[in-house]
Design a protein around this motif. Structure first.
Motif, short mmCIF file in Angstrom:
data_model
loop_
_atom_site.label_atom_id
_atom_site.label_comp_id
_atom_site.label_asym_id
_atom_site.label_seq_id
_atom_site.Cartn_x
_atom_site.Cartn_y
_atom_site.Cartn_z
N LYS A 78 -56.91 25.31 5.62
CA LYS A 78 -55.75 24.96 6.45
C LYS A 78 -54.52 24.69 5.60
CE LYS A 78 -57.95 25.17 10.36
NZ LYS A 78 -57.68 26.29 11.29
N LEU A 79 -54.71 23.98 4.49
CA LEU A 79 -53.59 23.65 3.62
C LEU A 79 -52.96 24.91 3.04
CD1 LEU A 79 -52.02 21.32 2.23
CD2 LEU A 79 -53.65 21.48 0.35
N VAL A 80 -53.78 25.74 2.43
CA VAL A 80 -53.28 26.97 1.80
C VAL A 80 -52.77 27.94 2.85
CG1 VAL A 80 -53.91 28.96 0.38
CG2 VAL A 80 -54.79 26.69 -0.19
N GLY A 81 -53.52 28.08 3.96
CA GLY A 81 -53.14 29.03 5.00
C GLY A 81 -51.83 28.69 5.67
N HIS A 82 -51.65 27.41 6.01
CA HIS A 82 -50.39 27.02 6.65
C HIS A 82 -49.22 27.12 5.68
CE1 HIS A 82 -53.02 25.31 9.79
NE2 HIS A 82 -51.99 25.50 10.56
N ASN A 83 -49.47 26.79 4.41
CA ASN A 83 -48.41 26.94 3.42
C ASN A 83 -48.00 28.40 3.28
OD1 ASN A 83 -46.73 26.09 1.09
ND2 ASN A 83 -48.22 27.25 -0.08
N ALA A 84 -48.99 29.30 3.21
CA ALA A 84 -48.69 30.73 3.11
C ALA A 84 -47.96 31.23 4.35
CB ALA A 84 -49.98 31.52 2.90
N THR A 85 -48.39 30.76 5.52
CA THR A 85 -47.77 31.20 6.77
C THR A 85 -46.31 30.75 6.85
OG1 THR A 85 -49.87 31.16 7.94
CG2 THR A 85 -47.89 31.03 9.27
N LEU A 86 -46.05 29.49 6.51
CA LEU A 86 -44.67 28.98 6.56
C LEU A 86 -43.78 29.73 5.57
CD1 LEU A 86 -45.35 25.14 6.87
CD2 LEU A 86 -44.52 26.69 8.65
N LYS A 87 -44.31 30.04 4.40
CA LYS A 87 -43.52 30.79 3.43
C LYS A 87 -43.26 32.21 3.93
CE LYS A 87 -44.77 28.26 -0.77
NZ LYS A 87 -43.39 27.83 -1.05
N LEU A 88 -44.27 32.82 4.59
CA LEU A 88 -44.08 34.16 5.13
C LEU A 88 -43.03 34.15 6.24
CD1 LEU A 88 -44.82 37.14 5.47
CD2 LEU A 88 -46.70 36.42 6.98
N LEU A 89 -43.09 33.17 7.13
CA LEU A 89 -42.10 33.08 8.20
C LEU A 89 -40.71 32.86 7.63
CD1 LEU A 89 -43.93 31.00 10.97
CD2 LEU A 89 -43.69 33.48 10.76
N SER A 90 -40.62 32.07 6.57
CA SER A 90 -39.32 31.87 5.91
C SER A 90 -38.80 33.18 5.34
CB SER A 90 -39.46 30.83 4.79
OG SER A 90 -38.25 30.68 4.10
N THR A 91 -39.69 33.96 4.74
CA THR A 91 -39.31 35.28 4.21
C THR A 91 -38.85 36.21 5.33
OG1 THR A 91 -40.88 35.08 2.38
CG2 THR A 91 -40.13 37.29 2.93
N ILE A 92 -39.57 36.19 6.46
CA ILE A 92 -39.19 37.04 7.60
C ILE A 92 -37.83 36.64 8.12
CG2 ILE A 92 -39.75 37.61 9.99
CD1 ILE A 92 -42.70 37.43 9.24
N ARG A 93 -37.56 35.33 8.23
CA ARG A 93 -36.25 34.88 8.73
C ARG A 93 -35.13 35.28 7.77
NH1 ARG A 93 -39.38 30.33 10.71
NH2 ARG A 93 -39.27 30.34 13.00
N GLN A 94 -35.36 35.10 6.48
CA GLN A 94 -34.35 35.51 5.50
C GLN A 94 -34.07 37.00 5.61
OE1 GLN A 94 -35.26 34.16 1.50
NE2 GLN A 94 -36.05 32.23 2.26
N TRP A 95 -35.13 37.77 5.68
CA TRP A 95 -34.95 39.22 5.79
C TRP A 95 -34.22 39.57 7.08
CZ3 TRP A 95 -37.01 42.00 9.85
CH2 TRP A 95 -36.82 43.39 9.79
N LEU A 96 -34.59 38.93 8.19
CA LEU A 96 -33.99 39.25 9.48
C LEU A 96 -32.51 38.94 9.49
CD1 LEU A 96 -34.42 40.21 12.37
CD2 LEU A 96 -35.00 37.87 13.00
#
Length: 552
Positions: A78-96
Motif C-alpha cells: 500500500k505504501l509503495v503503490g500509493h506513492n507510485a500512483t500519486l507520482k504518476l497522477l502528478s506526472t499526468i497532470r503536469q503533462w496535461l
C-alpha cells in the motif's frame, strides 16, 4: 481501451515503483494462500496425530512467519503503490497542463467550463491505481494460479484440469466479458458524472440570475434528472459487477468441490494424506483471492478508459495558434499597425470588419464601444491568442504571424479585468512577471501603482499571503497589484482590457489618472467602458459594428 496505452510513456519513469508494488502484492497473495494451506495442514495433522505426538513448533512458527510476511507485505504494498500512483497522477497532470497551454484558448467552443474542470480533475483521478488494480491482480492470479495448478497436477491431476479451467475463466474470460458488457456503461458514467458537475458549477456561477428569474425549480429538476441518470448507470454497472463476482464465487466453489472430491478419493486409496488434502483445499480457496480483485478492478476499467479518451481528446486538440516554422526576429520598436483586419468566430458572427489602425511608438490610445463590439478581441489578436481571417497586424513593421510567440509576448503585456491574484505571497504574485526582480524593483513597481504603502503596512510586507481571490486587499488594491505586476514585465507595449471593471468611480478615476505616469515611455492600448477624465490626454476611438472610428 487504446487511450489507456496513450498514457503508457508517462508510466516509464515510475516502472520501478510499480514493479516493486506488484511484487509486494504477489508476496502478499502467496503468503496468504500459503498461510491458509499450511494452517489447514497443521490443524488437520494435529487433530489426527494428537498434540502429544506431534511437533508443534515448526508448523506454528511457519504459520506465524507467514502471518507476519503477509502483514508487512500488505503494508509496504500500500505504501509503495500509493506513492507510485500519486507520482504518476502528478506526472499526468503536469503533462496535461503542458499539452493544454499551447492550445489555449481551446478551439472547441462547445467545451463548457464545468466539463473542462471535470476533465482536469475527475478524469485524471479515474486513472488512479489503474496499474495496481488491473494489471497487478492479473499477474498475481496467473503466477499464483500457475503454482497451484502445478501442485494439483502433481498430486491430483483430475482436479488440476478443473482448477485450471476455473482459474482461467475467473481471471481472463469473465473479466473480458465484463469489459465488453460495461464498456458502454463506463463511458456513459463518465459523461453523466461530468454533466452533473457541470450543472453544479453552472448553478453556482448563475445563482443570482436563477433566483432573480425564478428558475430555481427548473434548475432543481435538471439537477435531479442528471443525478438520477448517474445513479441508474451506477446501479447497472454494480449489477454487472455483482453478477461477475457471483460467477467467480461459483468457479471458486467448483474448484473447491473438485479438489475435495478427487482428494477424498485419493485419501481413501491411500495415495494422499488427510493433512495434505486439507492444505490443498484451503490453498485452492486462497488462490482465487486475486481473481476477485480483478473483477473489482475491471468494473472501473470502463470508466478509466472513457476518462482516458476524454483526456486524450483535449490533449490532442489542434492548436488555436501555430508557431511559424521559421520565426523571424522581432525588430526593435513599439509602433503598431492593424491593416485591413477582419475577424469572425466559427459560428460566422463578424466581429471586426476591415480595421485599420496605426499607433505610434510610445502613444497612448483608448478604445471604447458597446459590449460585444470586439474590443477584447482586438487585443486578443494583438497578442496572437487568435488570428484574423483577413489582414495583418504588425509591430515595428514585422507581421506578428512571422514572429515567435515567446518574442511577441515578451514585447506585449496584457492587463485584463480577469487578471488573477493567486493564493500566494505578494512577492510571488508580482515576480510572476519577472522572477529575478529584487525587492527594490518590486517596491518601485508598487510605488508607481500607488500601492507600496499598503504593502509595507501588511504584517509581513511582500511575504504576506494574499487570499485565494485576494480577499485581504480591496478591489481597487487588487487592480493596482495587477498593474504593478504588469509594470514589472519588460514588455514595451501594454494592453489594458477593462482594467477598472468593478471599481467605484473615485477609485476608477484615481487608477486612470495614474496610468500616464505609470506607463510612460510605453505604447498603451486601453480598452474601457469607463468615462475618461478630461485631463487624461489620450487619442480615443470607438469600436462599433466592426468598424473603428475616432471619437468626436
Amino acid at each position: 481501451m487504446r487511450s489507456l496505452f496513450f498514457f503508457a510513456p508517462l508510466l516509464r519513469p515510475h516502472v520501478k515503483r510499480f514493479a516493486l508494488a506488484l511484487l509486494l502484492a504477489l508476496v502478499t497473495l502467496v503468503a496468504g494462500t500459503a498461510l491458509l494451506g499450511v494452517s489447514g495442514w497443521f490443524l488437520t495433522a494435529t487433530a489426527l496425530a494428537g498434540a502429544v505426538s506431534f511437533n508443534l513448533f515448526a508448523p506454528s512458527a511457519t504459520v506465524r512467519g507467514l502471518s507476519f510476511i503477509r502483514i508487512l507485505a500488505r503494508y509496504f504494498e500500500k505504501l509503495v503503490g500509493h506513492n507510485a500512483t500519486l507520482k504518476l497522477l502528478s506526472t499526468i497532470r503536469q503533462w496535461l497542463f503542458g499539452a493544454l497551454f499551447p492550445r489555449l484558448p481551446l478551439p472547441d467552443r462547445s467545451l463548457r467550463h464545468g466539463d473542462l474542470v471535470s476533465r482536469l480533475t475527475a478524469d485524471v483521478d479515474a486513472l488512479d491505481e489503474i496499474v495496481l488494480l488491473a494489471i497487478g491482480p492479473l499477474i498475481a492470479a496467473l503466477v499464483l494460479g500457475g503454482a497451484m495448478t502445478a501442485i494439483l497436477f502433481a498430486l491430483l491431476p483430475e482436479a488440476g484440469w478443473i482448477y485450471l479451467s476455473s482459474l482461467l475463466a475467473a481471471a481472463i474470460a469473465l473479466p473480458a466479458l465484463l469489459i465488453g458488457v460495461t464498456r458502454g456503461t463506463g463511458a456513459a458514467l463518465v459523461e453523466a458524472a461530468a454533466s452533473l458537475r457541470a450543472h453544479v458549477l453552472d448553478a453556482i456561477a448563475g445563482q443570482d440570475d436563477i433566483v432573480l428569474f425564478g428558475r430555481k425549480d427548473h434548475t432543481a429538476i435538471r439537477f435531479a434528472e442528471a443525478g438520477e441518470t448517474l445513479s441508474r448507470l451506477r446501479r447497472r454497472q454494480a449489477f454487472a459487477t455483482s453478477l461477475a463476482a457471483a460467477a467467480v464465487t461459483a468457479l471458486t466453489g467448483l474448484a473447491f468441490l473438485a479438489t475435495l472430491y478427487f482428494g477424498l478419493s485419493a485419501f481413501q486409496a491411500g495415495t494422499l494424506s488427510g493433512p495434505i488434502l486439507a492444505g490443498l483445499v484451503f490453498g485452492v480457496m486462497g488462490s482465487f483471492e486475486a481473481t476477485n480483485a480483478i473483477i473489482r478492478s475491471v468494473g472501473k476499467l470502463g470508466e478509466a478508459s472513457a476518462s482516458a479518451e476524454r483526456l486524450h481528446a483535449i490533449a490532442t486538440l489542434p492548436s488555436a495558434i501555430r508557431e511559424p516554422l521559421r520565426p523571424v526576429a522581432l525588430p526593435e520598436g513599439t509602433g503598431i499597425a492593424f491593416e485591413g483586419v477582419s475577424f469572425a468566430y466559427p459560428d460566422g458572427e463578424t466581429v471586426l470588419d476591415g480595421i485599420d489602425l496605426t499607433i505610434a511608438p510610445g502613444e497612448h490610445i483608448a478604445i471604447g464601444g458597446p459590449s460585444g463590439a470586439g474590443k477584447s478581441t482586438l487585443l486578443a489578436l494583438l497578442l496572437r491568442l487568435r488570428d484574423p481571417q483577413h489582414g495583418r497586424i504588425a509591430i515595428a513593421g514585422a507581421d506578428i504571424r512571422d514572429v515567435g510567440l515567446a518574442d511577441l509576448h515578451a514585447r506585449v503585456a496584457l492587463l485584463s479585468q480577469d487578471s488573477p491574484v493567486f493564493f500566494d505571497t505578494v512577492r510571488n504574485n508580482l515576480s510572476l512577471a519577472r522572477p529575478e526582480a529584487t525587492d527594490a524593483e518590486l517596491f518601485a513597481a508598487l510605488k508607481t501603482a500607488r500601492l507600496d504603502d499598503t504593502i509595507r503596512a501588511l504584517p509581513r510586507g511582500l511575504d504576506t499571503v494574499i487570499g485565494e481571490t485576494g480577499t485581504t486587499l480591496s478591489t481597487g488594491q487588487l487592480r493596482r497589484l495587477c498593474l504593478a505586476r504588469t509594470l514589472l514585465a519588460p514588455a514595451a507595449i501594454v494592453a489594458l482590457d477593462e482594467p477598472t471593471a468593478g471599481l467605484d468611480r473615485e477609485t476608477e478615476l484615481a487608477f486612470l489618472n495614474d496610468l500616464p505616469q505609470a506607463l510612460a515611455n510605453r505604447t498603451v492600448i486601453l480598452v474601457t467602458h469607463a468615462a475618461l477624465p478630461p485631463e487624461l490626454a489620450l487619442r480615443t476611438l470607438t469600436l462599433a459594428h466592426g468598424k473603428l472610428e475616432a471619437t468626436v
